[in-house]
Design an enzyme around this catalytic site. Structure first.
Site, PDB file in Angstrom:
ATOM      1  N   CYS A  70       0.835  -1.205   0.000  1.00 16.20           N
ATOM      2  CA  CYS A  70       0.000   0.000   0.000  1.00 16.20           C
ATOM      3  C   CYS A  70       0.869   1.254   0.000  1.00 16.20           C
ATOM      4  CB  CYS A  70      -0.910   0.009   1.221  1.00 16.20           C
ATOM      5  SG  CYS A  70      -1.861   1.535   1.406  1.00 16.20           S
ATOM      6  N   HIS A 116      -3.756   0.646   8.224  1.00 19.42           N
ATOM      7  CA  HIS A 116      -4.376   0.228   6.961  1.00 19.42           C
ATOM      8  C   HIS A 116      -5.707  -0.479   7.169  1.00 19.42           C
ATOM      9  CE1 HIS A 116      -4.108  -1.034   2.680  1.00 19.42           C
ATOM     10  NE2 HIS A 116      -4.725  -2.125   3.099  1.00 19.42           N
ATOM     11  N   ASN A 156     -13.975   8.994  -0.623  1.00 19.90           N
ATOM     12  CA  ASN A 156     -14.630   7.853  -1.251  1.00 19.90           C
ATOM     13  C   ASN A 156     -14.242   6.619  -0.444  1.00 19.90           C
ATOM     14  OD1 ASN A 156     -15.474   9.491  -3.406  1.00 19.90           O
ATOM     15  ND2 ASN A 156     -13.610   9.075  -4.562  1.00 19.90           N
ATOM     16  N   HIS A 167      -6.602   1.861   1.878  1.00 23.84           N
ATOM     17  CA  HIS A 167      -6.182   2.573   3.079  1.00 23.84           C
ATOM     18  C   HIS A 167      -7.151   3.729   3.375  1.00 23.84           C
ATOM     19  CE1 HIS A 167      -2.723   3.514   5.832  1.00 23.84           C
ATOM     20  NE2 HIS A 167      -3.411   4.647   5.906  1.00 23.84           N
ATOM     21  N   HIS A 169      -8.446   7.027   3.546  1.00 17.39           N
ATOM     22  CA  HIS A 169      -7.925   8.290   3.027  1.00 17.39           C
ATOM     23  C   HIS A 169      -9.031   9.042   2.299  1.00 17.39           C
ATOM     24  CE1 HIS A 169      -7.935   6.031  -0.742  1.00 17.39           C
ATOM     25  NE2 HIS A 169      -7.718   7.161  -1.389  1.00 17.39           N
ATOM     26  N   GLN A 171      -9.521  12.909  -0.331  1.00 17.76           N
ATOM     27  CA  GLN A 171      -8.850  13.746  -1.304  1.00 17.76           C
ATOM     28  C   GLN A 171      -9.284  15.203  -1.125  1.00 17.76           C
ATOM     29  OE1 GLN A 171      -8.449  11.868  -5.368  1.00 17.76           O
ATOM     30  NE2 GLN A 171      -9.921  10.427  -4.484  1.00 17.76           N
TER      31      GLN A 171
END
Length: 346
Positions: A70, A116, A156, A167, A169, A171
């Site tokens: 990852c 993760h 998302n 993972h 996260h 944006q």
């Protein structure tokens, strides 16, 4: 909060956000990376007037790597990732495969945790508050950049959404234009102001709180409700009670209460369908344009929705939605709100 800014091997910026002011994160990136090659351009649809980003270079971006490869996990002695430090609280860096870059804006990745195997819903309130602080900091800095018209923070989650990295996260996009959805909101709000003298965001929130059947959660400074004309089977809008333009102008009281309510909302989404695994969703901050263009009348809010409509069925945007932007919802908003009230986390 401590912020540490440094550079990756190819020159991209990376920023560490730490709750501990003594954290040391300025670890060099030793990977032999070449410069990023981007080819983004913004085109206008001549019939609709909408801006469309053409970014053909993204076809080669990282796609569902195994967990031990990852790129968002911290680096180890045996494997260098996009995050050179061996640990982090929250980290933000420029996307290596950005939709927007240079004169067309900027795309950043924000990692909520180094773990993760977890999710945003499993964070504690302190970490969620740090993520909010990072979103706010990025909104302020990106808004000050030349050519940026709007900053969009979003997450998302889930393969059903199209996520290519598992993972936890999100944006952050700095757009060189005002997005089509915001443009439509601004036009509706401006027409309402001209017709009635009132603010439509404030009136919608007041009406939902007064009517009550679609309210899911209500705090002292925020209310979460299923909108009257929800497009998605399970869709919730989270508004601060004091209207404000964007995250940079959110007051301290609302900022302090947000982590508890947002985490509760995410945990309820995970309990909706009674099946193992997290519920796929999109979580989107709607912020005002950077300046002008109706900024003073806009109302910051977060929209959260899932593409799942039952435990084993997805809501596809097929002919009417994708072809004509005419949404057909399979679940009454009042029933969705009732279900979300029933599944309070324990």
């Amino acid at each position: 909060m401590k912020r540490t800014s440094t550079r990756l091997a190819d020159g991209r910026e990376i920023l560490y956000y730490d709750a501990d002011d003594g954290a040391a994160r300025a670890v060099p990136d030793t990977r032999p990376l070449g410069a990023c090659a981007t080819s983004s351009e913004v085109r206008r649809d001549p019939l609709l007037g909408d801006a469309v980003v053409i970014a053909s270079h993204r076809q080669g971006r990282t796609h569902h790597p195994p967990a031990d490869a990852c790129p968002l996990c911290p680096s180890t002695p045996d494997r260098a990732s996009e995050v050179p430090a061996p640990d982090y609280d929250v980290v933000v860096f420029e996307n290596r495969f950005p939709s927007l870059a240079g004169d067309t804006g900027r795309c950043e990745v924000i990692c909520f945790t180094p773990d993760h195997r977890t999710s945003f819903a499993e964070l504690d309130e302190e970490r969620a508050a740090l993520v909010l602080a990072a979103w706010t900091d990025r909104t302020a800095e990106l808004s000050a950049r030349s050519g940026v018209r709007q900053v969009y923070c979003f997450e998302n989650r889930g393969a059903e959404i199209g996520v290519t990295l598992a993972h936890p996260h999100g944006q952050i996009y700095a757009f060189p234009f005002i997005t089509p959805r915001t443009t439509r909101m601004l036009a509706t709000v401006a027409a309402h102001r001209a017709r009635t003298g009132g603010n439509l965001f404030e009136e919608v929130l007041a009406a939902e709180r007064a009517e009550g059947t679609r309210v899911v959660l209500e705090g002292e400074h925020w209310t979460a409700f299923v909108p009257y004309a929800a497009r998605w089977p399970y869709e919730v809008h989270l508004h601060p009670h004091r209207r404000t333009a964007d995250l940079t102008t959110l007051d301290d009281a609302a900022r302090a209460e947000f982590p508890r309510l947002y985490l509760e909302l995410l945990r309820r989404f995970d309990r909706l369908f009674g099946v193992p695994g997290p519920t796929p969703y999109i979580s989107a901050w709607h912020q005002a344009p950077v300046s002008g263009d109706g900024r003073d009348d806009f109302g910051l809010h977060l929209e959260l929705f899932t593409v799942r409509r039952t435990a084993d069925k997805l809501k596809y945007l097929a002919g009417t939605e994708s072809g004509m932007e005419a949404y057909m919802n399979d679940v009454r908003p009042e029933d969705a709100a009732a279900r979300l009230r029933e599944v309070a986390s324990r």
